[in-house]
Design an enzyme around this catalytic site. Structure first.
Site, PDB file in Angstrom:
ATOM      1  N   ASN A  85       0.851  -1.192   0.000  1.00 38.15           N
ATOM      2  CA  ASN A  85       0.000   0.000   0.000  1.00 38.15           C
ATOM      3  C   ASN A  85       0.892   1.250   0.000  1.00 38.15           C
ATOM      4  OD1 ASN A  85      -1.418   2.291   1.084  1.00 38.15           O
ATOM      5  ND2 ASN A  85      -3.107   0.915   1.563  1.00 38.15           N
ATOM      6  N   HIS A  98       0.913   6.303   1.749  1.00 30.74           N
ATOM      7  CA  HIS A  98       1.736   7.252   2.518  1.00 30.74           C
ATOM      8  C   HIS A  98       2.661   8.075   1.625  1.00 30.74           C
ATOM      9  CE1 HIS A  98       0.139   5.830   6.170  1.00 30.74           C
ATOM     10  NE2 HIS A  98       1.224   5.395   6.804  1.00 30.74           N
ATOM     11  N   HIS A 136      -5.666   3.550  -1.845  1.00 30.16           N
ATOM     12  CA  HIS A 136      -7.011   3.887  -1.351  1.00 30.16           C
ATOM     13  C   HIS A 136      -7.369   5.272  -1.879  1.00 30.16           C
ATOM     14  CE1 HIS A 136      -9.769   4.315   2.471  1.00 30.16           C
ATOM     15  NE2 HIS A 136     -10.400   4.555   1.349  1.00 30.16           N
ATOM     16  N   ARG A 153      -9.607   7.939  -1.426  1.00 31.94           N
ATOM     17  CA  ARG A 153     -10.595   8.365  -0.430  1.00 31.94           C
ATOM     18  C   ARG A 153     -11.518   9.416  -1.018  1.00 31.94           C
ATOM     19  NH1 ARG A 153      -9.356   7.075   5.139  1.00 31.94           N
ATOM     20  NH2 ARG A 153     -11.001   8.573   5.577  1.00 31.94           N
ATOM     21  N   ARG A 169      -7.480  12.827   0.313  1.00 34.61           N
ATOM     22  CA  ARG A 169      -6.431  13.395   1.181  1.00 34.61           C
ATOM     23  C   ARG A 169      -5.034  12.912   0.810  1.00 34.61           C
ATOM     24  NH1 ARG A 169      -7.441  10.335   6.932  1.00 34.61           N
ATOM     25  NH2 ARG A 169      -9.454  11.349   6.755  1.00 34.61           N
ATOM     26  N   GLU A 222      -8.650   0.331  -3.214  1.00 33.28           N
ATOM     27  CA  GLU A 222      -9.486   0.395  -2.009  1.00 33.28           C
ATOM     28  C   GLU A 222     -10.383   1.602  -2.133  1.00 33.28           C
ATOM     29  OE1 GLU A 222      -7.351   0.721   1.632  1.00 33.28           O
ATOM     30  OE2 GLU A 222      -6.254  -1.115   1.303  1.00 33.28           O
ATOM     31  N   THR A 227      -8.258   3.716   8.060  1.00 35.02           N
ATOM     32  CA  THR A 227      -9.465   2.895   8.128  1.00 35.02           C
ATOM     33  C   THR A 227      -9.526   2.239   9.506  1.00 35.02           C
ATOM     34  OG1 THR A 227      -8.991   2.409   5.824  1.00 35.02           O
ATOM     35  CG2 THR A 227     -10.765   1.167   6.845  1.00 35.02           C
ATOM     36  N   GLU A 255     -11.105  -9.356   3.004  1.00 41.18           N
ATOM     37  CA  GLU A 255      -9.813  -9.020   3.603  1.00 41.18           C
ATOM     38  C   GLU A 255     -10.039  -8.934   5.105  1.00 41.18           C
ATOM     39  OE1 GLU A 255      -7.451  -5.820   1.934  1.00 41.18           O
ATOM     40  OE2 GLU A 255      -6.561  -5.406   3.904  1.00 41.18           O
ATOM     41  N   HIS A 311      -3.793  -4.563   7.722  1.00 37.86           N
ATOM     42  CA  HIS A 311      -3.944  -3.440   8.636  1.00 37.86           C
ATOM     43  C   HIS A 311      -3.103  -3.643   9.893  1.00 37.86           C
ATOM     44  CE1 HIS A 311      -5.502   0.172  10.451  1.00 37.86           C
ATOM     45  NE2 HIS A 311      -6.034   0.449   9.286  1.00 37.86           N
TER      46      HIS A 311
HETATM   47  N1  PXP Z   1      -5.895  -3.009   4.189  1.00 34.49           N
HETATM   48  C1  PXP Z   1      -6.833  -2.030   4.231  1.00 34.49           C
HETATM   49  C2  PXP Z   1      -8.219  -2.351   3.802  1.00 34.49           C
HETATM   50  C3  PXP Z   1      -6.490  -0.727   4.633  1.00 34.49           C
HETATM   51  O1  PXP Z   1      -7.439   0.242   4.652  1.00 34.49           O
HETATM   52  C4  PXP Z   1      -5.158  -0.442   4.984  1.00 34.49           C
HETATM   53  C5  PXP Z   1      -4.764   0.941   5.395  1.00 34.49           C
HETATM   54  O2  PXP Z   1      -4.924   1.815   4.348  1.00 34.49           O
HETATM   55  C6  PXP Z   1      -4.222  -1.492   4.910  1.00 34.49           C
HETATM   56  C7  PXP Z   1      -4.619  -2.765   4.534  1.00 34.49           C
HETATM   57  C8  PXP Z   1      -2.768  -1.279   5.235  1.00 34.49           C
HETATM   58  O3  PXP Z   1      -2.646  -0.985   6.597  1.00 34.49           O
HETATM   59  P1  PXP Z   1      -1.240  -0.517   7.166  1.00 34.49           P
HETATM   60  O4  PXP Z   1      -0.916   0.783   6.530  1.00 34.49           O
HETATM   61  O5  PXP Z   1      -1.492  -0.422   8.639  1.00 34.49           O
HETATM   62  O6  PXP Z   1      -0.242  -1.595   6.806  1.00 34.49           O
END
Ligand code: PXP
Length: 247
Positions: A7, A10, A43, A45, A49, A70, A101, A151, A191
């Site tokens: 992901n 960031h 993601h 959003r 953001r 996402e 999330t 997920e 997550h």
């Molecule tokens: N899976 C989903 C559905 C998420 O919303 C997120 C955070 O955006 C992640 C995985 C990844 O989480 P993390 O950044 O804590 O590894």
């Protein structure tokens, strides 16, 4: 062992801090893939953001692995997904004031709307994943609305402060994974996973993909993205020494 979806939200968060063009999440996706990412996750959003519409469009052209989009289960986002055609969509709950999330999506409480959303996307050959807690009723409802994947939300496991609680949460993830697979669902998780807590989740029978962001981008700031992704692949494959030995 499961595949790794990286992901890269960031990276876009840093760019948006100055409303500029760097760093580009598209470049980050290339480096993540060079480091061994099996998929790229972003993601989009509703408040935009971090990831922007342009990012998703360009990533669709450049990602060589697979693109997991996402998004919230809204009409606007469904239309964007239909236009962009990601390799799969993960539906997540969204609240404007949240930092990230927070909980899983409530499938039980919105079955008819989610059935419509899942049918629309799957009819366009976009498999749908539902981000949910490892809760038996939510898993059953996920099968009922016709999703291809779930997920499992690993946040509670990741936040456990004792080994006993962590073991309990891992057992719940395992049970959830087995229940889902018995219902014909495919299972991803994510997550809050880190270099230190991911391996036990990677070992759960039937787990297909782990979506991991924060810990990888945090390490990438210090050692570079390619290496950070390679290190996480090492963790997933049980080569813990990989973290120390790649100097
Ligand atoms: N899976 C989903 C559905 C998420 O919303 C997120 C955070 O955006 C992640 C995985 C990844 O989480 P993390 O950044 O804590 O590894």
């Amino acid at each position: 062992m499961p595949t790794l979806g990286v992901n890269i939200d960031h990276v876009a968060t840093i760019r948006q801090a100055r409303q500029t063009v760097e760093p580009d999440p598209v470049a980050a996706a290339v480096l993540a893939e060079l480091g061994g990412a099996d998929g790229i996750t972003v993601h989009l959003r509703e408040d935009r953001r971090h990831i922007q519409d342009r990012d998703v469009r360009v990533l669709r052209q450049t990602v060589r692995t697979h693109l997991n989009l996402e998004m919230a289960a809204t009409e606007e986002m469904v239309n964007i997904a239909l236009e962009i055609q990601p390799d799969y969509v993960t539906l997540v709950p969204e609240r404007r004031e949240e930092v990230t999330t927070e909980g899983g999506l409530n499938i039980v409480g919105q079955q008819s709307w989610l059935t419509e959303v899942v049918q629309t996307l799957e009819a366009a050959k976009i498999p749908v994943s539902l981000f949910i807690d490892a809760d038996s009723a939510q898993i059953e409802a996920s099968a009922t609305v016709g999703a291809t994947f779930i997920e499992l939300h690993t946040g509670r496991y990741a936040e456990a402060t004792t080994e006993a609680v962590q073991a309990e949460e891992l057992a719940l993830l395992d049970q959830g994974c087995q229940q889902a697979r018995a219902l014909g669902l495919r299972v991803n998780a994510g997550h809050g996973l880190t270099y230190w807590n991911t391996y036990p989740v990677a070992c759960l029978a039937g787990m297909e993909e782990l979506n991991i962001g924060h810990t990888i981008i945090s390490r990438a700031v210090l050692v570079g993205l390619e290496r950070a992704v390679r290190d996480m692949k090492g963790v997933i494959w049980g080569r813990h020494g990989a973290i120390e030995s790649q100097g």
